[in-house]
Design a protein around this motif. Structure first.
Motif, PDB file in Angstrom:
ATOM      1  N   LEU B 314       0.848  -1.187   0.000  1.00 41.13           N
ATOM      2  CA  LEU B 314       0.000   0.000   0.000  1.00 41.13           C
ATOM      3  C   LEU B 314       0.886   1.241   0.000  1.00 41.13           C
ATOM      4  O   LEU B 314       2.040   1.190   0.444  1.00 41.13           O
ATOM      5  N   PRO B 315       0.376   2.366  -0.493  1.00 38.61           N
ATOM      6  CA  PRO B 315       1.176   3.590  -0.489  1.00 38.61           C
ATOM      7  C   PRO B 315       1.354   4.138   0.923  1.00 38.61           C
ATOM      8  O   PRO B 315       0.501   3.917   1.797  1.00 38.61           O
ATOM      9  N   GLY B 316       2.446   4.869   1.107  1.00 39.90           N
ATOM     10  CA  GLY B 316       2.579   5.677   2.307  1.00 39.90           C
ATOM     11  C   GLY B 316       1.751   6.952   2.150  1.00 39.90           C
ATOM     12  O   GLY B 316       1.463   7.381   1.030  1.00 39.90           O
ATOM     13  N   GLU B 317       1.381   7.540   3.294  1.00 39.32           N
ATOM     14  CA  GLU B 317       0.564   8.748   3.198  1.00 39.32           C
ATOM     15  C   GLU B 317       1.264   9.839   2.393  1.00 39.32           C
ATOM     16  O   GLU B 317       0.660  10.476   1.524  1.00 39.32           O
ATOM     17  N   ALA B 318       2.550  10.012   2.659  1.00 35.56           N
ATOM     18  CA  ALA B 318       3.277  11.095   1.983  1.00 35.56           C
ATOM     19  C   ALA B 318       3.333  10.848   0.483  1.00 35.56           C
ATOM     20  O   ALA B 318       3.173  11.774  -0.325  1.00 35.56           O
ATOM     21  N   GLU B 319       3.544   9.620   0.095  1.00 32.94           N
ATOM     22  CA  GLU B 319       3.603   9.292  -1.321  1.00 32.94           C
ATOM     23  C   GLU B 319       2.304   9.683  -2.026  1.00 32.94           C
ATOM     24  O   GLU B 319       2.290  10.255  -3.116  1.00 32.94           O
ATOM     25  N   LEU B 320       1.202   9.360  -1.372  1.00 33.01           N
ATOM     26  CA  LEU B 320      -0.089   9.625  -1.984  1.00 33.01           C
ATOM     27  C   LEU B 320      -0.405  11.117  -1.961  1.00 33.01           C
ATOM     28  O   LEU B 320      -0.923  11.673  -2.937  1.00 33.01           O
ATOM     29  N   GLU B 321      -0.054  11.754  -0.858  1.00 28.66           N
ATOM     30  CA  GLU B 321      -0.357  13.189  -0.763  1.00 28.66           C
ATOM     31  C   GLU B 321       0.359  13.980  -1.851  1.00 28.66           C
ATOM     32  O   GLU B 321      -0.234  14.866  -2.485  1.00 28.66           O
ATOM     33  N   LEU B 322       1.618  13.650  -2.085  1.00 28.11           N
ATOM     34  CA  LEU B 322       2.359  14.379  -3.108  1.00 28.11           C
ATOM     35  C   LEU B 322       1.753  14.159  -4.486  1.00 28.11           C
ATOM     36  O   LEU B 322       1.692  15.086  -5.297  1.00 28.11           O
ATOM     37  N   MET B 323       1.308  12.947  -4.733  1.00 28.16           N
ATOM     38  CA  MET B 323       0.714  12.671  -6.040  1.00 28.16           C
ATOM     39  C   MET B 323      -0.611  13.420  -6.186  1.00 28.16           C
ATOM     40  O   MET B 323      -0.899  13.975  -7.250  1.00 28.16           O
ATOM     41  N   LEU B 324      -1.395  13.450  -5.127  1.00 26.95           N
ATOM     42  CA  LEU B 324      -2.654  14.196  -5.174  1.00 26.95           C
ATOM     43  C   LEU B 324      -2.379  15.685  -5.386  1.00 26.95           C
ATOM     44  O   LEU B 324      -3.078  16.371  -6.144  1.00 26.95           O
ATOM     45  N   ASP B 325      -1.356  16.150  -4.736  1.00 28.11           N
ATOM     46  CA  ASP B 325      -1.019  17.566  -4.789  1.00 28.11           C
ATOM     47  C   ASP B 325      -0.640  17.988  -6.208  1.00 28.11           C
ATOM     48  O   ASP B 325      -0.778  19.144  -6.593  1.00 28.11           O
ATOM     49  N   GLY B 353     -11.410  10.945  -5.332  1.00 30.68           N
ATOM     50  CA  GLY B 353     -12.780  10.449  -5.410  1.00 30.68           C
ATOM     51  C   GLY B 353     -12.872   8.929  -5.507  1.00 30.68           C
ATOM     52  O   GLY B 353     -11.898   8.211  -5.255  1.00 30.68           O
ATOM     53  N   ASP B 354     -14.026   8.456  -5.828  1.00 26.86           N
ATOM     54  CA  ASP B 354     -14.334   7.022  -5.929  1.00 26.86           C
ATOM     55  C   ASP B 354     -14.251   6.327  -4.575  1.00 26.86           C
ATOM     56  O   ASP B 354     -15.270   5.979  -4.002  1.00 26.86           O
ATOM     57  N   LEU B 355     -13.045   6.120  -4.069  1.00 30.15           N
ATOM     58  CA  LEU B 355     -12.891   5.401  -2.789  1.00 30.15           C
ATOM     59  C   LEU B 355     -11.738   5.984  -1.992  1.00 30.15           C
ATOM     60  O   LEU B 355     -10.688   6.303  -2.557  1.00 30.15           O
ATOM     61  N   TRP B 356     -11.911   6.075  -0.712  1.00 25.28           N
ATOM     62  CA  TRP B 356     -10.802   6.430   0.170  1.00 25.28           C
ATOM     63  C   TRP B 356      -9.704   5.380   0.016  1.00 25.28           C
ATOM     64  O   TRP B 356      -9.961   4.186   0.119  1.00 25.28           O
ATOM     65  N   ASN B 357      -8.488   5.838  -0.221  1.00 21.07           N
ATOM     66  CA  ASN B 357      -7.336   4.929  -0.399  1.00 21.07           C
ATOM     67  C   ASN B 357      -6.701   4.596   0.934  1.00 21.07           C
ATOM     68  O   ASN B 357      -6.232   5.498   1.642  1.00 21.07           O
ATOM     69  N   TRP B 358      -6.663   3.349   1.283  1.00 21.07           N
ATOM     70  CA  TRP B 358      -5.902   2.960   2.472  1.00 21.07           C
ATOM     71  C   TRP B 358      -4.419   3.244   2.248  1.00 21.07           C
ATOM     72  O   TRP B 358      -3.890   2.970   1.166  1.00 21.07           O
ATOM     73  N   GLY B 392      -7.805  11.010  -0.249  1.00 18.84           N
ATOM     74  CA  GLY B 392      -8.351  11.203  -1.587  1.00 18.84           C
ATOM     75  C   GLY B 392      -9.853  11.375  -1.722  1.00 18.84           C
ATOM     76  O   GLY B 392     -10.337  11.722  -2.790  1.00 18.84           O
ATOM     77  N   GLY B 393     -10.619  11.076  -0.667  1.00 18.60           N
ATOM     78  CA  GLY B 393     -12.071  11.224  -0.784  1.00 18.60           C
ATOM     79  C   GLY B 393     -12.711  10.060  -1.512  1.00 18.60           C
ATOM     80  O   GLY B 393     -12.012   9.154  -1.982  1.00 18.60           O
TER      81      GLY B 393
END
Lengths: 427, 427, 427, 427
Positions: B314-325, B353-358, B392-393
């Motif tokens: 699974l992604p780390g929070e920081a990894e996902l946040e940067l991609m969302l950003d 959107g769609d699904l909250w990413n764990w 991500g919502g």
């Protein structure tokens, strides 16, 4: 075609007896009358596993007519809804699987409105059926309808007991009805009614309706004894509390002692102490405790402990039945008085109504007892373990539902029903 | 005097900014819009301790405005009802005792109608307050109102998640709405987005609203990695099931393994096999499983086991946040699309959107995190144990409620929220 | 033939290194030494699901050698008893089904005597194996034996923690040993050790043994911070209690607050107030509380709440690891001091030993973490959810078992281990 | 001085009757004989809340003599250990608080050795007491000693029932004794014994010892009926199983039906199907099921369902008592035969011994029942709710402990005792 022809187009059966229909209409109306003060929101509450939501009661008693009457006489009868047999069956294993009892409060659908529509539908079909069956079937029909109506009356009692508990867990303590009148506040000394022992008879006799568990009529051997002519009052029970009754193990059945300590019971179910004064939650809301009214919502354990504390005992079922049988009329504070709460005893005594009297008799079949055939056989017999017999009806019992031989039964720990204490002793 | 003067009789404050009021009106309206398809009967359901009845949500978010806004600015504010602080407080210990969460389904009163009246009252008072506070207080007011609206939006998500679960336990499987459209059914191959490691920054920046838990912005050390540009699909997850994924202990966290065996989990929450075909309960009722849609209602344990099975993580929070950003817009399948269900990924990817990413990141405070003062400090910080971060919502999130730095959190066993799986791996 | 030839009849392997055998003998002896003060009656206690009976520990660690060493090198190895794989497997699903953990206290058979015989048998077989394997296998053997010995040392810690709890539930409050000496009673002011932030390295380095979860060594980003050079004392914790620390929700994680109220926690696990004086149950029996000793048997929730109350925080794992790594020697109050209780801090500080230090770091795999292959892979990785990291060892840890990179982990609610509080803060 | 002078230095009381002492010695010896085959490890097992550890039984029956005999006659008697009144009191609230029953398995101390020392001490004190009391006190002493010995005999039964269950949960299925002989395997057709109804007498008569619950002797009204002269066999019960008896709700009490489905009961407690053959765990280990032996370890629900299936009913207590009373001798397969398992019926019938016969009579006080005074009054009366009466003794009952009027009682769900099915029917 799954429904019966409308009554207009049919000659009515020769056997047709209008009294059955009019009783049907009357009993069915009472269930809805009971629910009238409810908000739609209240219809779905299930506060404990023992209680059911009002909407479930309303539907279940209708399902009973569908399943044990309509489908019985019309093999082509198509149920109103294919899933209702699953969700509104209470415990009749012979007619299929059922929704788990503790989950009845989860059924937001069918809605209250749909359930009333369901009732309308069943009523219309029942009217047609009563007009339609021929004379050979009439006796069977009359029996089944009468059983269904007695069943519905039992649920009318339960509706009020359950509504009371369901609302009581709300911190707002809403009243079921705020316009209830209170019974008169008279003081009434106890009088003891004696009876000589020997072989007597008990159980249902005669042609009238009874449940299978009231039969067969049979002999019992009794001892010389006497019964109090009224129920134990709040004031009398307060003395038990103040004497530390809930703290003395020697007064209690072992199972009861375990229970009251696990649950922290130190007073009757609906009592609460507000700034040093006892108040009581009733169907009319929270009231000051009336010391002269019968103490109510007793478990068997509390009733039994109280009787031991006061040096008496609870009555046997036979003792109480014979005394009820001797009353000239089945008269008392029933549903129709409108109190919906036990009333102070009248000077002439308090036998029927007010509160179901705990007996010291375990609920079991009478000698030679035979359950009804088929699904109707699941009505009573299978509950004949672990429960105690209660007699006499209560303040939410329809008055035409009760008789001396009537056997109610609850678990020793139950206290959400309207139950009270009558004392007895050997001579 | 406990209520504010009506808006007509007051000069509006100098600081008054109409946009705050119009946002207030808009957000408040959405909560009621969400409840429109419900029967009154549905408003009181609480199927599991994690869900709340819709009527409770509607009242609780209003209580939030009463308690943290109205009472804050008007010390003489008299609450709408003296007991609402008790029954509609969720977990704010600093403002008093509260009704036990598992018993929210027992509150038939106040009725749905009374709760809508309560909302009307709070809305009117809020309008007056916004017109009334002076400029010195405006910033504080704007912050508190914005917090209250974000709070209400969180409950809008929960309303839909909870309604779904509450209705799903009914054997009739009622649809929340039967007019929902389904998303297009496209096939979309995964594309992997890479990022070089090193020290990066994460956390909320800028003037816009954020929750306290998104701050302070701070440095994080990352490794070279890549993320899948879309969520795992039902088809992909079916392969995991068919490979015996739920039967292989080596794939599971120990706590997850215990859980799935105790509970008998063998497929996602709302799936059911009907005559050999997988079907899925949705807010639109039961549907055939769409193999290309993202697999949803995943617990962390399932998401983590799937990732292990497929050789990723699974992604780390920081990894996902940067991609969302990095996404140009906060765009995706949110509440406003009206699907109320995750949609098939578009060719350009599926980020918001769609699904909250764990994520594989435990929910904890950022270095230097300070909760808000007072009752508002109970909003986020005290949940920083035992839960995992999600980003991500989802398809029931209001689109203006989400941002890259947004931190949602659930327990690893939770699966009633709209949650899904995004894969990641080190380079 | 399922057992190895006896050592007398075999040339010893070329690779044979006597130090491995002598370490084997030494570690194995300690487990039995720990059990020496027990009555046979004490060997079977399991007071809570988290603890295991001493006899189960003794057998389980031997089963570990049978399963992961003897059976690995001798495919024809016949286990000592066909059912022991079932009853002494702890959680290794890859090697078969197992007896349910909560039922370990039900295993009166095999008897204590039989379990010692089992140990004798395994020891003899292990000796033969070490003499027998050829040089190609030696490294694998040495690794597996070392793993087995480290595993046994972990159970030595657990033996003492479990014995303490198992005996503590007896109303007689028996001492494990009545001849334990108490540590000196010195007063020691806190000194704060600072470290500048930036990118540092952590994780196991070098050739020595480590568990898989200590690897790989990797970079971490840290902030300027400082750590207390000793643990929080009973006296300091008493101030928290006296200030109402257990009654202030704002100090607690939400899950902790729920827990302490459900369980009624108002002081550390083994404390009891006797006529107004605090006393503490220890492995040496009940003693007066020594105010200068470190407060012990803290749950994470209590440690975290205390730190918040005092305006500090718990250390991060990396912060603590670097500080431990800096100590010249791994020195402290370990099992070998014989106190079997945390000791007062020395003036030069208190880093290793005494009590496992809670960190604020969730237990998770390091970046790039790979579990060992096969059954050994079930050792650590699968516990990487819901738990927190602890560092430094404690007063029942064998001194040669610990190192700076060692990662222990417990659930936030666990308090039967020897756990304590070290404070930290940002600069 | 808290103990009595030694017997050597005292003239023995005039009233002294050597038979009491020799009975005391004999009964006390049996308890220890029963425990002889146990490993020390076995003495502490408590597999379910209903069973107690053997060491607890051994100590509790000694505590009974200390508390109700020694302390009664010597006000200065100092108990052997100040805490034993707490830990070895079973349910006598009138003599103080007690250790919770479910935690008896946690008492590793006192050790088995210490408990045997305790027994030695009590025995010595009892010997001195019997030599010392004067003639006025002799009757009281003789009664209390006899009560204590009957109490110990009840625990001898329980010891064997509990040991069986305690060992049965071990996956190794250890035999209590591997040298038990099996009873002969004869086939015996049922013969029905008739009795005419009317008023009869039941309850204890005469001078011999009885428990308070067997009195007063009183009249009962009976119907014409007949009883099977032997118990239902395994073969007969197998037909019930094979006919789907456990799957037919109409055969079961509602509470029983709920229970067997919750617990998954599909055959008697100790049966297990091994490769298609039924085998049975016994005190002699696992054996092939003997089809001609009585089916044992029946709950009331199973006994009642079987009787309904076969078209009969269970006997009433009075019916069975009168039949037992008619037997010339109290003869049967008791503890002394050494089978420790029910035996095949002899051609002349099977009345006493083998298995406790469930009756359909709820356990309640006889008309006019008065419990003993003081703590002894807690012996029987307080259990008179929720249980059913059993008659006749069983294969682990000491033969001199039983009589026709003996009333045993268990809950309808209990099946760890040695219980069986005798059929009855009305004529």
């Amino acid at each position: 075609m799954s429904t019966l022809p409308s009554t207009e187009t049919l000659d009515t059966s020769e056997a047709y007896d209008e009294r059955l229909l009019s009783r049907y209409e009357a009993v069915r109306a009472v269930s809805e009358l009971i629910c009238e003060p409810l908000a739609i929101d209240d219809y779905q509450l299930q506060s404990i596993v023992e209680t059911s939501p009002p909407k479930w009661h309303l539907a279940h008693v209708s399902w009973f007519f569908e399943t044990l009457v309509l489908s019985h006489f019309r093999k082509d009868y198509r149920p109103y809804h294919p899933d209702f047999n699953y969700i509104f069956n209470s415990y009749y294993y012979t007619v299929g699987e059922m929704h788990p009892r503790p989950k009845r409060g989860m059924l937001s659908r069918p809605t209250v409105e749909e359930i009333y529509n369901y009732r309308r539908h069943v009523d219309e079909q029942m009217r047609r059926l009563m007009a339609w069956v021929d004379s050979e079937q009439w006796d069977d029909l009359a029996f089944r309808v009468t059983l269904g109506l007695n069943h519905e009356q039992q649920h009318q009692e339960l509706l009020l007991m359950d509504i009371k508990h369901n609302l009581s867990v709300n911190p707002l303590l809403p009243a079921y009805r705020s316009d209830l009148t209170e019974s008169p506040v008279l003081v009434s000394p106890v009088r003891w009614e004696e009876r000589a022992g020997g072989v007597h008879e008990m159980g249902h006799a005669g042609d009238g309706f009874s449940f299978d568990n009231e039969t067969p009529r049979h002999q019992v051997l009794m001892r010389d004894h006497r019964l109090a002519n009224r129920l134990v009052t709040n004031q009398e029970y307060l003395e038990f509390i103040d004497d530390g009754g809930y703290q003395q193990p020697a007064l209690w059945m072992a199972d009861g002692w375990t229970l009251i300590n696990q649950q922290g019971w130190r007073h009757p179910l609906y009592w609460r102490s507000v700034e040093g004064e006892w108040r009581e939650y009733t169907l009319g809301g929270v009231r000051d405790l009336n010391p002269n009214q019968p103490v109510c919502h007793m478990s068997f354990y509390e009733a039994d402990a109280y009787a031991r504390w006061v040096g008496k005992r609870l009555p046997g079922e036979a003792e109480l039945e014979l005394m009820l049988d001797e009353q000239k009329t089945v008269d008392g504070n029933f549903f129709e008085t409108g109190y919906l709460h036990p009333a102070t005893a009248l000077p002439e005594g308090q036998w029927y109504g007010d509160l179901w009297n705990w007996t010291n008799t375990s609920y079991a079949g009478y000698p030679g007892f035979k359950p009804l055939k088929g699904a109707m056989g699941e009505y009573n017999g299978k509950f004949m373990s672990n429960q105690m017999v209660l007699k006499g009806g209560c303040c939410v019992t329809p008055s035409d539902h009760i008789r001396a031989s009537y056997r109610n039964f609850y678990y020793p720990h139950d206290r959400w029903p309207f139950t009270g204490i009558r004392l007895a002793e050997d001579l």
